[in-house]
Write a protein that holds these residues in place. Sequence first.
Motif, mmCIF file in Angstrom:
data_model
loop_
_atom_site.group_PDB
_atom_site.id
_atom_site.type_symbol
_atom_site.label_atom_id
_atom_site.label_comp_id
_atom_site.label_asym_id
_atom_site.label_seq_id
_atom_site.Cartn_x
_atom_site.Cartn_y
_atom_site.Cartn_z
ATOM 1 N N GLU A 1 92.455 109.578 63.814
ATOM 2 C CA GLU A 1 93.440 108.626 63.307
ATOM 3 C C GLU A 1 92.849 107.823 62.141
ATOM 4 O OE1 GLU A 1 95.027 106.139 66.379
ATOM 5 O OE2 GLU A 1 95.216 107.812 67.790
ATOM 6 N N ASN A 2 93.722 107.240 61.354
ATOM 7 C CA ASN A 2 93.309 106.403 60.223
ATOM 8 C C ASN A 2 92.489 107.177 59.193
ATOM 9 O OD1 ASN A 2 94.508 104.189 61.511
ATOM 10 N ND2 ASN A 2 92.602 103.685 62.563
ATOM 11 N N SER A 3 92.780 108.481 59.038
ATOM 12 C CA SER A 3 92.042 109.264 58.052
ATOM 13 C C SER A 3 92.908 110.402 57.535
ATOM 14 C CB SER A 3 90.766 109.846 58.656
ATOM 15 O OG SER A 3 91.050 110.934 59.513
ATOM 16 N N GLN A 4 92.546 110.884 56.362
ATOM 17 C CA GLN A 4 93.189 112.071 55.817
ATOM 18 C C GLN A 4 92.764 113.311 56.576
ATOM 19 O OE1 GLN A 4 92.317 112.782 51.684
ATOM 20 N NE2 GLN A 4 93.335 114.752 51.618
ATOM 21 N N THR B 1 93.257 126.139 62.640
ATOM 22 C CA THR B 1 93.932 124.966 62.095
ATOM 23 C C THR B 1 93.051 123.727 62.185
ATOM 24 O OG1 THR B 1 94.944 124.597 64.257
ATOM 25 C CG2 THR B 1 96.210 125.866 62.647
ATOM 26 N N VAL B 2 93.513 122.631 61.595
ATOM 27 C CA VAL B 2 92.830 121.349 61.692
ATOM 28 C C VAL B 2 93.139 120.728 63.061
ATOM 29 C CG1 VAL B 2 92.754 118.999 60.773
ATOM 30 C CG2 VAL B 2 92.811 120.952 59.205
ATOM 31 N N SER B 3 92.111 120.435 63.827
ATOM 32 C CA SER B 3 92.275 119.871 65.168
ATOM 33 C C SER B 3 92.447 118.364 65.077
ATOM 34 C CB SER B 3 91.060 120.204 66.037
ATOM 35 O OG SER B 3 90.926 121.597 66.204
ATOM 36 N N CYS B 4 93.494 117.840 65.695
ATOM 37 C CA CYS B 4 93.804 116.408 65.629
ATOM 38 C C CYS B 4 93.436 115.709 66.939
ATOM 39 C CB CYS B 4 95.282 116.202 65.319
ATOM 40 S SG CYS B 4 95.770 116.804 63.682
ATOM 41 N N SER B 5 93.227 114.399 66.843
ATOM 42 C CA SER B 5 92.760 113.643 67.996
ATOM 43 C C SER B 5 93.899 113.259 68.927
ATOM 44 C CB SER B 5 92.022 112.380 67.537
ATOM 45 O OG SER B 5 92.886 111.535 66.817
ATOM 46 N N ALA B 6 93.536 113.039 70.192
ATOM 47 C CA ALA B 6 94.451 112.543 71.219
ATOM 48 C C ALA B 6 93.789 111.351 71.892
ATOM 49 C CB ALA B 6 94.759 113.633 72.238
ATOM 50 N N PRO B 7 94.564 110.430 72.468
ATOM 51 C CA PRO B 7 93.971 109.252 73.106
ATOM 52 C C PRO B 7 93.316 109.590 74.445
ATOM 53 C CG PRO B 7 96.355 109.224 73.348
ATOM 54 C CD PRO B 7 96.041 110.358 72.431
ATOM 55 N N ASP C 1 81.415 104.698 62.576
ATOM 56 C CA ASP C 1 82.789 105.210 62.566
ATOM 57 C C ASP C 1 83.298 105.162 61.125
ATOM 58 O OD1 ASP C 1 85.535 105.593 62.714
ATOM 59 O OD2 ASP C 1 85.742 104.498 64.603
ATOM 60 N N ALA C 2 83.286 106.316 60.452
ATOM 61 C CA ALA C 2 83.665 106.362 59.033
ATOM 62 C C ALA C 2 85.139 106.089 58.822
ATOM 63 C CB ALA C 2 83.298 107.728 58.449
#
Length: 449
Positions: A281-284, A370-376, A422-423
């Motif tokens: 989250e919060n990133s391209q 594919t690009v793997s996205c984060s989950a909570p 945390d970048a």
Amino acid sequence: MAKYPLIYPKAPPAEPPMPQKHEEAEGLWGAHDPAIYRDPVSKDYFLFCTRQLVFRSGDMIHWERLGKFIEETPAEVLAWTGADGLWAPDIIKIGEEYRMYCSCSSFGSQRSAIYLAVADKPEGPYHYRGMVVKTNENSPVNAIDANPIVDVHTGKMYMVFGSFWGGIRLMPLDKKTGLAEDPSLEEDGRTPVSAMGKSIARRPDWTTTGIEGPYIRYNPETDYYYLFVSYCSLASDYNIRVGRSRNIEGPYLGFNGVEMTDEVDYHETTGLMLACGYRFENSQGWMAPGHNSVLMDDDGSWYMISHIRPYKVFGEVMSTMHLRRMLWNEEGWPMVSPEVYAGEPIQPIPAEELTGRYEWITLAPTLPQTVSCSAPLFLFEDGKMRLSGYVKGHWETFGENGLLVEIGGGHVVKGKVTTAWDAENNCPTIVYTGITNDGIAVWAKKIQD
């Protein structure tokens, strides 16, 4: 409360904006095909990259551009390949001599060569010694992406190289000269297959056979050789895989026990996938990590370095370089940090520091990658966890920085936690890298409220 304060890294230097042209690149932009090296004499770290670029650092955080380490393509190499410039260099020191193995080719061509240049210091200047291997359209492999390596048990010298077509080969070298052990050539000028050693990794013919960027490193703690390769396209779905072997010549097996030369692999699960495109989250987000190198530092710490690109749905964008801590699980498989190295130490992290909200990424092999996205993810004080709102499980610590997460009814992830920068949120945090019981890499980072 913790019995001792955790040590968090400081913010690393900010990268300048991505340039439109390589001639305008600053910072680490344009650091493509990065080979990392620590000079045993000066103790400096070096990065050698495509386009003859060399960088130097004292801490692997702050990097200085030194310019080009080779100015011109040798005439003999230019005459064979018709290509000016240099791809994917790699370095080894034998005695007092620094040996740089350089690739020369043009995109999509098998008319390629790997040549050797030598110097008396790592930053050069380097002087041409000769061609090591030459390929053309009649060859079973492509002569690019060299990585020299010495067998720790026998002292014999090899070079792993190759891409696409017939994949990756391990070729014996003459340790005295650094050139091919067998210098014979075919009538058309190429290196014969008999001189190229053996095939140690390849992709099935039902793919574009995209495999390249081989890199072998030996871990004395596990007594395994590890073969790292990049799958797929450097412009979009590059991902980094690893297999291991007790013998430098293989066979190299992935986590699932399948040889890296397997030509079936309908599910794209050969080799343990360490990194692929990802987005917190919060990133391209980032895509196409690949052509990695690996460093075991003097203190026994491990690092993985690769080029990577800002995420874009279509079209190639300029690469930069990410350097990450590499840790090892109890079964002797490498795991890499989800965040770029900022100087964080390895330290005990108590359980009470781990509770809270995380972003969790499962780096699962897919078709296409594919690009793997984060989950909570939530880790609660009572040892229970909740993933993505509805998946229940539990967590527990082990050792000084081990974390086990059991998801649902037996899906187990074991890994390690460290502090990190945390970048995406521009603050220090705690991160997690692990591997599931069926060989899937997982990343997570704690979100600091």
